[in-house]
Design a protein around this motif. Sequence first.
Motif, PDB file in Angstrom:
ATOM      1  N   ILE A 195     -10.739  -3.274  -3.367  1.00 14.97           N
ATOM      2  CA  ILE A 195     -10.406  -3.638  -1.991  1.00 14.97           C
ATOM      3  C   ILE A 195     -11.477  -3.159  -1.020  1.00 14.97           C
ATOM      4  O   ILE A 195     -11.941  -3.916  -0.177  1.00 14.97           O
ATOM      5  CB  ILE A 195      -9.034  -3.048  -1.607  1.00 14.97           C
ATOM      6  CG1 ILE A 195      -7.937  -3.661  -2.480  1.00 14.97           C
ATOM      7  CG2 ILE A 195      -8.738  -3.251  -0.127  1.00 14.97           C
ATOM      8  CD1 ILE A 195      -6.602  -2.969  -2.388  1.00 14.97           C
ATOM      9  N   SER A 196     -11.883  -1.879  -1.149  1.00 10.14           N
ATOM     10  CA  SER A 196     -12.868  -1.337  -0.211  1.00 10.14           C
ATOM     11  C   SER A 196     -13.509  -0.073  -0.773  1.00 10.14           C
ATOM     12  O   SER A 196     -12.818   0.827  -1.252  1.00 10.14           O
ATOM     13  CB  SER A 196     -12.201  -0.998   1.122  1.00 10.14           C
ATOM     14  OG  SER A 196     -13.086  -0.288   1.956  1.00 10.14           O
ATOM     15  N   GLU A 197     -14.802  -0.012  -0.666  1.00  9.95           N
ATOM     16  CA  GLU A 197     -15.536   1.197  -1.059  1.00  9.95           C
ATOM     17  C   GLU A 197     -15.238   2.357  -0.108  1.00  9.95           C
ATOM     18  O   GLU A 197     -15.442   3.510  -0.452  1.00  9.95           O
ATOM     19  CB  GLU A 197     -17.045   0.917  -1.057  1.00  9.95           C
ATOM     20  CG  GLU A 197     -17.493  -0.016  -2.148  1.00  9.95           C
ATOM     21  CD  GLU A 197     -17.568   0.664  -3.510  1.00  9.95           C
ATOM     22  OE1 GLU A 197     -17.895   1.862  -3.566  1.00  9.95           O
ATOM     23  OE2 GLU A 197     -17.297  -0.028  -4.507  1.00  9.95           O
ATOM     24  N   ASP A 198     -14.766   2.045   1.096  1.00  5.86           N
ATOM     25  CA  ASP A 198     -14.540   3.064   2.116  1.00  5.86           C
ATOM     26  C   ASP A 198     -13.105   3.602   2.147  1.00  5.86           C
ATOM     27  O   ASP A 198     -12.787   4.462   2.968  1.00  5.86           O
ATOM     28  CB  ASP A 198     -14.880   2.499   3.504  1.00  5.86           C
ATOM     29  CG  ASP A 198     -16.337   2.099   3.618  1.00  5.86           C
ATOM     30  OD1 ASP A 198     -17.192   2.768   3.005  1.00  5.86           O
ATOM     31  OD2 ASP A 198     -16.613   1.100   4.308  1.00  5.86           O
ATOM     32  N   MET A 199     -12.239   3.098   1.281  1.00  9.81           N
ATOM     33  CA  MET A 199     -10.842   3.540   1.315  1.00  9.81           C
ATOM     34  C   MET A 199     -10.744   5.022   0.969  1.00  9.81           C
ATOM     35  O   MET A 199     -11.352   5.496   0.019  1.00  9.81           O
ATOM     36  CB  MET A 199      -9.985   2.725   0.356  1.00  9.81           C
ATOM     37  CG  MET A 199      -8.515   3.082   0.483  1.00  9.81           C
ATOM     38  SD  MET A 199      -7.415   2.009  -0.424  1.00  9.81           S
ATOM     39  CE  MET A 199      -7.637   0.464   0.426  1.00  9.81           C
ATOM     40  N   SER A 200      -9.964   5.736   1.757  1.00 10.82           N
ATOM     41  CA  SER A 200      -9.742   7.151   1.527  1.00 10.82           C
ATOM     42  C   SER A 200      -8.883   7.341   0.279  1.00 10.82           C
ATOM     43  O   SER A 200      -7.832   6.723   0.136  1.00 10.82           O
ATOM     44  CB  SER A 200      -9.037   7.757   2.748  1.00 10.82           C
ATOM     45  OG  SER A 200      -8.748   9.109   2.512  1.00 10.82           O
ATOM     46  N   LEU A 201      -9.349   8.204  -0.618  1.00  9.00           N
ATOM     47  CA  LEU A 201      -8.627   8.446  -1.868  1.00  9.00           C
ATOM     48  C   LEU A 201      -8.448   9.952  -2.114  1.00  9.00           C
ATOM     49  O   LEU A 201      -8.984  10.503  -3.073  1.00  9.00           O
ATOM     50  CB  LEU A 201      -9.368   7.803  -3.047  1.00  9.00           C
ATOM     51  CG  LEU A 201      -9.517   6.294  -3.011  1.00  9.00           C
ATOM     52  CD1 LEU A 201     -10.445   5.803  -4.111  1.00  9.00           C
ATOM     53  CD2 LEU A 201      -8.168   5.619  -3.121  1.00  9.00           C
ATOM     54  N   PRO A 202      -7.677  10.632  -1.265  1.00  4.79           N
ATOM     55  CA  PRO A 202      -7.452  12.061  -1.509  1.00  4.79           C
ATOM     56  C   PRO A 202      -6.449  12.334  -2.624  1.00  4.79           C
ATOM     57  O   PRO A 202      -6.259  13.472  -3.035  1.00  4.79           O
ATOM     58  CB  PRO A 202      -6.921  12.570  -0.165  1.00  4.79           C
ATOM     59  CG  PRO A 202      -6.254  11.385   0.437  1.00  4.79           C
ATOM     60  CD  PRO A 202      -7.073  10.195  -0.014  1.00  4.79           C
ATOM     61  N   PHE A 203      -5.803  11.270  -3.130  1.00  2.00           N
ATOM     62  CA  PHE A 203      -4.844  11.372  -4.235  1.00  2.00           C
ATOM     63  C   PHE A 203      -3.718  12.360  -3.926  1.00  2.00           C
ATOM     64  O   PHE A 203      -3.413  13.237  -4.727  1.00  2.00           O
ATOM     65  CB  PHE A 203      -5.534  11.745  -5.542  1.00  2.00           C
ATOM     66  CG  PHE A 203      -6.604  10.795  -5.972  1.00  2.00           C
ATOM     67  CD1 PHE A 203      -6.340   9.448  -6.173  1.00  2.00           C
ATOM     68  CD2 PHE A 203      -7.901  11.247  -6.174  1.00  2.00           C
ATOM     69  CE1 PHE A 203      -7.330   8.569  -6.580  1.00  2.00           C
ATOM     70  CE2 PHE A 203      -8.903  10.378  -6.580  1.00  2.00           C
ATOM     71  CZ  PHE A 203      -8.621   9.049  -6.784  1.00  2.00           C
ATOM     72  N   ASN A 204      -3.094  12.207  -2.779  1.00  5.01           N
ATOM     73  CA  ASN A 204      -1.987  13.085  -2.400  1.00  5.01           C
ATOM     74  C   ASN A 204      -0.667  12.602  -2.986  1.00  5.01           C
ATOM     75  O   ASN A 204       0.299  12.379  -2.268  1.00  5.01           O
ATOM     76  CB  ASN A 204      -1.902  13.196  -0.873  1.00  5.01           C
ATOM     77  CG  ASN A 204      -2.873  14.213  -0.348  1.00  5.01           C
ATOM     78  OD1 ASN A 204      -3.051  15.270  -0.949  1.00  5.01           O
ATOM     79  ND2 ASN A 204      -3.527  13.913   0.754  1.00  5.01           N
ATOM     80  N   PHE A 205      -0.660  12.454  -4.288  1.00  2.70           N
ATOM     81  CA  PHE A 205       0.567  12.075  -4.991  1.00  2.70           C
ATOM     82  C   PHE A 205       1.467  13.305  -5.105  1.00  2.70           C
ATOM     83  O   PHE A 205       0.990  14.431  -5.161  1.00  2.70           O
ATOM     84  CB  PHE A 205       0.251  11.546  -6.395  1.00  2.70           C
ATOM     85  CG  PHE A 205      -0.532  10.269  -6.396  1.00  2.70           C
ATOM     86  CD1 PHE A 205       0.084   9.061  -6.116  1.00  2.70           C
ATOM     87  CD2 PHE A 205      -1.887  10.269  -6.688  1.00  2.70           C
ATOM     88  CE1 PHE A 205      -0.637   7.876  -6.115  1.00  2.70           C
ATOM     89  CE2 PHE A 205      -2.619   9.093  -6.695  1.00  2.70           C
ATOM     90  CZ  PHE A 205      -1.991   7.888  -6.413  1.00  2.70           C
ATOM     91  N   ARG A 206       2.766  13.065  -5.175  1.00  2.00           N
ATOM     92  CA  ARG A 206       3.739  14.141  -5.356  1.00  2.00           C
ATOM     93  C   ARG A 206       4.807  13.674  -6.342  1.00  2.00           C
ATOM     94  O   ARG A 206       4.974  12.485  -6.575  1.00  2.00           O
ATOM     95  CB  ARG A 206       4.395  14.512  -4.028  1.00  2.00           C
ATOM     96  CG  ARG A 206       3.475  15.275  -3.091  1.00  2.00           C
ATOM     97  CD  ARG A 206       4.178  15.557  -1.766  1.00  2.00           C
ATOM     98  NE  ARG A 206       3.493  16.520  -0.933  1.00  2.00           N
ATOM     99  CZ  ARG A 206       2.361  16.333  -0.287  1.00  2.00           C
ATOM    100  NH1 ARG A 206       1.732  15.197  -0.397  1.00  2.00           N
ATOM    101  NH2 ARG A 206       1.843  17.277   0.463  1.00  2.00           N
ATOM    102  N   THR A 207       5.544  14.629  -6.834  1.00  6.17           N
ATOM    103  CA  THR A 207       6.698  14.289  -7.661  1.00  6.17           C
ATOM    104  C   THR A 207       7.825  13.820  -6.743  1.00  6.17           C
ATOM    105  O   THR A 207       7.795  14.066  -5.530  1.00  6.17           O
ATOM    106  CB  THR A 207       7.181  15.502  -8.463  1.00  6.17           C
ATOM    107  OG1 THR A 207       7.641  16.504  -7.549  1.00  6.17           O
ATOM    108  CG2 THR A 207       6.085  16.061  -9.364  1.00  6.17           C
TER     109      THR A 207
END
Length: 124
Positions: free
Chosen positions: A71-83
């Motif tokens: 989709i975009s090279e600039d997309m923020s991906l901090p991976f703030n996944f949670r249970t």
Amino acid sequence: MCSGERLAFMNRSFDNVCLIFALHHMSDPIAAVRECLRVTKKRLIVLEDVYQNALELSLLKLLDYHGNRVISEDMSLPFNFRTETKWKAVFESLDTGSITVENIRPNQWRPSRHRMFVVEKGNE
């Protein structure tokens, strides 16, 4: 584009607010939830990927990275996944009303866990 930590709307501007697979992209997802609760009158509906163990978290990160780089090279991906349990604790910590959780799985073959959290506003 908006990070979600400050929305340009007055308090209680909307009956419902939806966050759809967005929180894990935000640097401060709790601030975004707080802000969405500020602008809603009734409820916040959140769809998010959740995990149960380290292997599922690694898989989520891998899928998210590859799926979003298209989709975009600039997309923020901090991976703030949670249970699921941790998301519920976040919602409860913000003095909300009832919280319901539904398992949603649009594709039974996709190896991820989608949850819909419906967060009702507490008494104000």
